[in-house]
Design an enzyme around this catalytic site. Structure first.
Site, PDB file in Angstrom:
ATOM      1  N   HIS A   1      51.703 -50.061 101.464  1.00 51.39           N
ATOM      2  CA  HIS A   1      51.877 -48.607 101.405  1.00 51.39           C
ATOM      3  C   HIS A   1      51.304 -47.977 102.682  1.00 51.39           C
ATOM      4  O   HIS A   1      50.239 -48.367 103.161  1.00 51.39           O
ATOM      5  CB  HIS A   1      51.150 -48.046 100.178  1.00 51.39           C
TER       6      HIS A   1
ATOM      7  N   PRO B   1      50.826 -53.194  98.513  1.00 48.93           N
ATOM      8  CA  PRO B   1      49.789 -53.415  99.525  1.00 48.93           C
ATOM      9  C   PRO B   1      50.186 -52.876 100.907  1.00 48.93           C
ATOM     10  O   PRO B   1      49.335 -52.575 101.737  1.00 48.93           O
ATOM     11  CB  PRO B   1      49.627 -54.933  99.575  1.00 48.93           C
TER      12      PRO B   1
ATOM     13  N   SER C   1      45.083 -42.682  92.880  1.00 50.54           N
ATOM     14  CA  SER C   1      46.303 -42.278  93.560  1.00 50.54           C
ATOM     15  C   SER C   1      47.437 -43.247  93.248  1.00 50.54           C
ATOM     16  O   SER C   1      47.217 -44.445  93.113  1.00 50.54           O
ATOM     17  CB  SER C   1      46.020 -42.276  95.069  1.00 50.54           C
TER      18      SER C   1
ATOM     19  N   LYS D   1      40.743 -48.556  96.105  1.00 52.91           N
ATOM     20  CA  LYS D   1      40.792 -47.731  94.885  1.00 52.91           C
ATOM     21  C   LYS D   1      41.176 -48.595  93.685  1.00 52.91           C
ATOM     22  O   LYS D   1      40.610 -48.471  92.599  1.00 52.91           O
ATOM     23  CB  LYS D   1      41.822 -46.599  95.043  1.00 52.91           C
TER      24      LYS D   1
END
Length: 240
Positions: free
Chosen positions: A128, A126, A120, A142
Site C-alpha cells: 500500500h 503490504p 486505518s 498498525k
C-alpha cells in the site's frame, strides 16, 4: 481537529454517561483541547509515563498514530511527488506498534474491560502506498498492534477507518466491511467526527466486542444517516 480532540470533546459533552480522561504528549496539546486535570501528559513510547492516565479506568479508546511530515522544498508546479519523513521518536514502529502495545499492556495491568483501537484501512496490502511514506511501513506496524490487541484476551473493537475528512458528522450513512473490500468501491472516505462517534458508541454495545471492521460512509445526501449503532455493529461478524 484531530480525531482524539473530537472524541474527547464528544465524551465531555456526555458527562452524565462518561467520566473522561485524555492523554496527550505535550502541554501545548493539552492547552489546544482546553484540557483540565482530566488530561494527562505522557509519551506512549515510554511505558511508565502513561500508567497514571490508565490506572482506574474501565475502557480505553486508542486514537494515536504516527504522522508523516512533508520535506520542505516541494514545488507542485515542478511536478513529481512530495517526499515525507517522520520526526525522531515519531516513527510508525515506535508510535503505532510500541506505543500502542504500551497502552494495551498498561490497560491489561489496570484491569480495563474494553479497548477500542482506531486504525486505518489498507492493512491487507503490504505494498500500500501509505507504507512507502518516509519508509515508515505505517500500516504494517498498525496491523501488528491490532493483532496484539486481538490476542490480548481483553474485549476489543478494532475500527479500520477509510480516508479521513474534516466534514460534519452524523449526516451520512455509514458502511462497514472487512479485508479492505470498501477500498475497491467509490465510498472509501469518512468524516473524522463519524469515526470518533463510532469509537464511543462501541463502548455501549456488546455487539461491538471482539470485532474488527472497516468503516466508510456514503456521500452526504445519499442513503440514510446512521443512528442505530447496535444494528451497525450487529452486521459485523469478523473477529479480525
Amino acid at each position: 481537529m484531530v480525531l482524539g480532540q473530537i472524541a474527547y470533546k464528544k465524551l465531555k459533552e456526555r458527562s452524565d454517561q462518561y467520566t473522561v480522561r485524555g492523554l496527550v504528549r505535550t502541554q501545548e496539546s493539552k492547552v489546544k483541547i482546553n484540557g483540565g486535570d482530566d488530561v494527562y501528559i505522557g509519551d506512549i513510547t515510554k511505558a511508565d509515563t502513561i500508567v497514571p492516565a490508565i490506572e482506574g479506568i474501565d475502557a480505553l479508546i486508542i486514537l494515536t498514530s504516527a504522522v508523516p511530515k512533508m520535506k520542505p522544498g516541494f514545488d507542485p508546479a515542478k511536478g513529481g511527488r512530495p517526499e515525507f519523513y517522520f520526526e525522531d521518536g515519531g516513527y510508525p514502529e515506535q508510535v503505532d506498534w510500541i506505543g500502542q502495545k504500551n497502552q494495551i499492556d498498561a490497560a491489561k495491568a489496570a484491569g480495563v474491560k474494553h479497548i477500542v483501537l482506531v486504525g486505518s484501512m489498507g492493512g491487507t496490502n503490504p505494498n500500500h502506498p501509505l507504507n512507502s511514506l518516509g519508509n515508515g511501513n505505517i500500516l504494517i506496524w498498525k496491523r501488528k498492534a491490532e493483532e496484539y490487541l486481538a490476542d490480548s484476551g481483553i474485549p476489543y473493537t478494532i475500527i479500520r477507518a477509510g480516508g479521513l475528512q474534516d466534514k460534519d458528522g452524523g449526516v451520512r450513512e455509514l458502511l462497514v466491511g472487512k479485508d479492505d473490500e470498501l477500498l475497491k468501491t467509490e465510498t472509501k472516505t469518512i468524516p473524522r467526527a463519524d469515526v470518533a462517534e463510532v469509537s464511543i458508541q462501541a463502548l455501549n454495545f456488546e455487539e461491538a466486542k471482539f470485532k474488527a471492521f472497516d468503516i466508510a460512509s456514503k456521500p452526504e445526501g445519499s442513503g440514510t444517516p446512521t443512528k442505530d449503532f447496535k444494528a451497525l455493529f450487529s452486521q459485523i461478524s469478523a473477529r479480525f
